[in-house]
Scaffold this motif. Structure first.
Motif, mmCIF file in Angstrom:
data_model
loop_
_atom_site.group_PDB
_atom_site.id
_atom_site.type_symbol
_atom_site.label_atom_id
_atom_site.label_comp_id
_atom_site.label_asym_id
_atom_site.label_seq_id
_atom_site.Cartn_x
_atom_site.Cartn_y
_atom_site.Cartn_z
ATOM 1 N N THR A 119 0.819 -1.210 0.000
ATOM 2 C CA THR A 119 0.000 0.000 0.000
ATOM 3 C C THR A 119 0.859 1.269 0.000
ATOM 4 N N ASN A 178 -7.551 4.800 2.865
ATOM 5 C CA ASN A 178 -8.324 4.113 3.890
ATOM 6 C C ASN A 178 -8.675 5.153 4.959
ATOM 7 N N GLN A 179 -9.932 5.198 5.345
ATOM 8 C CA GLN A 179 -10.375 6.255 6.246
ATOM 9 C C GLN A 179 -9.697 6.203 7.609
ATOM 10 N N ALA A 180 -9.316 5.024 8.058
ATOM 11 C CA ALA A 180 -8.692 4.922 9.381
ATOM 12 C C ALA A 180 -7.173 5.032 9.288
ATOM 13 N N SER A 181 -6.542 4.184 8.502
ATOM 14 C CA SER A 181 -5.081 4.147 8.496
ATOM 15 C C SER A 181 -4.479 5.225 7.609
ATOM 16 N N LEU A 185 -5.885 2.787 -0.093
ATOM 17 C CA LEU A 185 -6.736 1.633 -0.373
ATOM 18 C C LEU A 185 -6.455 1.248 -1.822
ATOM 19 N N ASP A 241 -10.376 -7.271 1.693
ATOM 20 C CA ASP A 241 -10.334 -7.293 3.152
ATOM 21 C C ASP A 241 -11.508 -6.491 3.704
ATOM 22 N N HIS A 243 -11.699 -3.585 4.496
ATOM 23 C CA HIS A 243 -11.741 -2.201 4.021
ATOM 24 C C HIS A 243 -12.318 -2.094 2.621
ATOM 25 N N GLY A 244 -12.288 -3.171 1.860
ATOM 26 C CA GLY A 244 -12.825 -3.124 0.506
ATOM 27 C C GLY A 244 -12.640 -4.467 -0.186
ATOM 28 N N ARG A 249 -12.036 -2.551 -5.227
ATOM 29 C CA ARG A 249 -10.710 -2.038 -5.584
ATOM 30 C C ARG A 249 -10.548 -1.965 -7.110
#
Lengths: 270, 204
Positions: A119, A178-181, A185, A241, A243-244, A249
């Motif tokens: 990533t 990714n909204q958190a990390s 994405l 995963d 996240h998506g 993707r």
């Protein structure tokens, strides 16, 4: 963290010697991936070889139609370099999109590329611009360098010294975080240099960064987002995963490629 | 800062063993201690203007050196995964997450923690004062990292900071109380105050 012996060589030769003497040694550049990995006990190097004390590994120089960036150059220094901003603004912008300001003060381009996180942003820039990775031993084309998730063509005693990026005529990088990390994405890097067109994708591939030949062919006819209208990539082999999904993707690759081309031709969507 | 000056870094392992036993370390502990000492390494740096030399386990993180060896507990550990920013200190003037740097990496470095931002018996630094004035904190856990991040922000972005810049720059600092609004106000005010004189030196 498992225990290790710490070394701080002053020359590249000393660093290579330490690497050859200690099979399970790891190079420490900015440490912003390696140290968290060690804290989680996912890595157990016997020795850490801190290469930040070696002179001459953090220079940025313009060489003809390329810009060379030293392996130990911190993300912040690439982001704010007048040379990079002038010659290849896309690289300066990408460096400013990595992590956060404190992370950018430590993280290095060489560390990012050697780690080849699926990533990470820099691998997309290398593959998307057709960069050459220069080591203490040889020059490796980006197309041959990234060999799979977290793996590269580097040999055990090989150290990246700098990265040479050919200057593109048009280029852009679009990253869907990714909204958190806040990691990519999906991230898509596009470039046009003469007749050479490259589209590189990070975040999506099960084997790390990859090129999209179908997009490149379509863009050869006309370098416009319209050339990619309705296009996507197969979901097979893409990451899936919480996240998506792989399908999501695959869809994002098309969307971000169109946005990146739009930005590259000076008509950004957002 | 005043209480820290002149105090040597403590080897808390020794004191912990002695406190637990109420006597000198046993033979077994003595052997263990020698074994550990063999793995220790020395590092010399400057912390808040004071020269510091410490023998540390190579695994010692900067935040551990500050909190445990030097007893400078103003730097907090939040997430311990380089995301939350509670542990931000300035290394050679630049904001860095001290949970993700080894003490040994800092040979010769100049570290500023929240304790060194203003003199112990003097007025607050303008950025600290702005956080107080604008209610830029509730529980205060993230505040030292927020303030040092803000000082670094001023160094790089100047004294006039708009909300968008501040919010983007705070990407690596997490606050679970305030909703950020008053932190953003505090940083804008603190930056202006630093431009007006008192704090100029600290930002440079």
């Amino acid at each position: 963290m498992y225990n290790f012996t710490y070394h701080r060589p002053e020359t590249l030769r000393q660093a290579v010697n330490l690497l050859s003497k200690n099979e399970d040694a790891k190079l420490l550049a900015g440490g912003h991936t390696l140290l968290p990995t060690m804290k989680l006990r996912l890595a157990k190097p016997s020795d850490l070889i801190d290469i930040s004390g070696i002179e001459g590994l953090a220079a940025i120089t313009l060489k003809g139609r390329s810009v060379e960036i030293g392996a130990m150059t911190r993300h912040v220094d690439v982001h704010t370099s007048p040379v990079v901003q002038q010659a290849a603004p896309v690289i300066a912008k990408l460096a400013g999109m990595i992590g956060d300001p404190a992370v950018r003060h430590m993280g290095t381009i060489g560390g990012s590329i050697a780690n080849n996180d699926p990533t990470a942003d820099y691998p997309a820039a290398c593959l998307g611009l057709g960069a050459t990775i220069i080591t203490n031993k040889r020059r490796i084309k980006a197309d041959d360098f990234f060999t799979g998730m977290f793996s590269t063509a580097l040999e055990p005693t090989e150290i990246i010294t700098r990265v040479s990026f050919p200057l593109p005529k048009k280029a852009a990088y679009q990253k869907f975080r990714n909204q958190a990390s806040r990691y990519a994405l999906v991230g898509v890097f596009v470039s046009k240099r003469g007749s050479e067109i490259r589209v590189a994708v990070t975040g999506a591939g099960g084997n790390g960064v990859f090129r999209v030949p179908s997009f490149e062919e379509a863009l050869k006819k006309r370098f416009s987002p319209k050339s990619l209208e309705g296009m996507s990539v197969p979901a097979d082999g893409l990451n899936s995963d919480i996240h998506g999904s792989a399908e999501y993707r695959a869809h994002l690759v098309g969307v971000l490629a169109r946005r990146a081309v739009a930005e590259a031709i000076g008509k950004p969507v957002n | 800062l005043a209480s820290f000056q002149g105090r040597k870094p403590e080897n808390h392992r020794d004191s912990a063993v002695e406190a637990a036993n109420g006597r000198k370390p046993s033979c077994k502990q003595h052997v263990l201690k020698e074994f550990e000492e063999a793995l220790m390494a020395a590092v010399s740096l400057t912390v808040n203007g004071n020269p510091v030399t410490a023998d540390v386990d190579p695994r010692t993180l900067l935040v551990q050196l500050l909190r445990e060896n030097l007893r400078l507990t103003g730097t907090h550990v939040g997430c311990d995964t380089s995301q939350c920013g509670a542990c931000v200190v300035l290394i050679n003037g630049k904001a860095v997450k001290s949970c993700t740097v080894l003490a040994l990496q800092l040979e010769g470095a100049d570290v500023l923690s929240i304790e060194g931002l203003a003199p112990a018996d003097g007025p607050l630094h303008p950025m600290q004062e702005a956080f107080r004035e604008n209610h830029g904190l509730q529980c205060g856990y993230c505040t030292p990292g927020m303030i040092l991040t803000a000082v670094d922000m001023v160094r790089r972005k100047g004294y006039e900071l708009d909300d968008r810049t501040i919010r983007e720059e705070l990407e690596g600092n997490i606050c679970r109380c305030t909703g950020y609004h008053n932190i953003v106000k505090a940083i804008a005010a603190g930056a202006r105050a630093m431009g007006n004189g008192a704090g100029k030196k600290a930002a440079e």
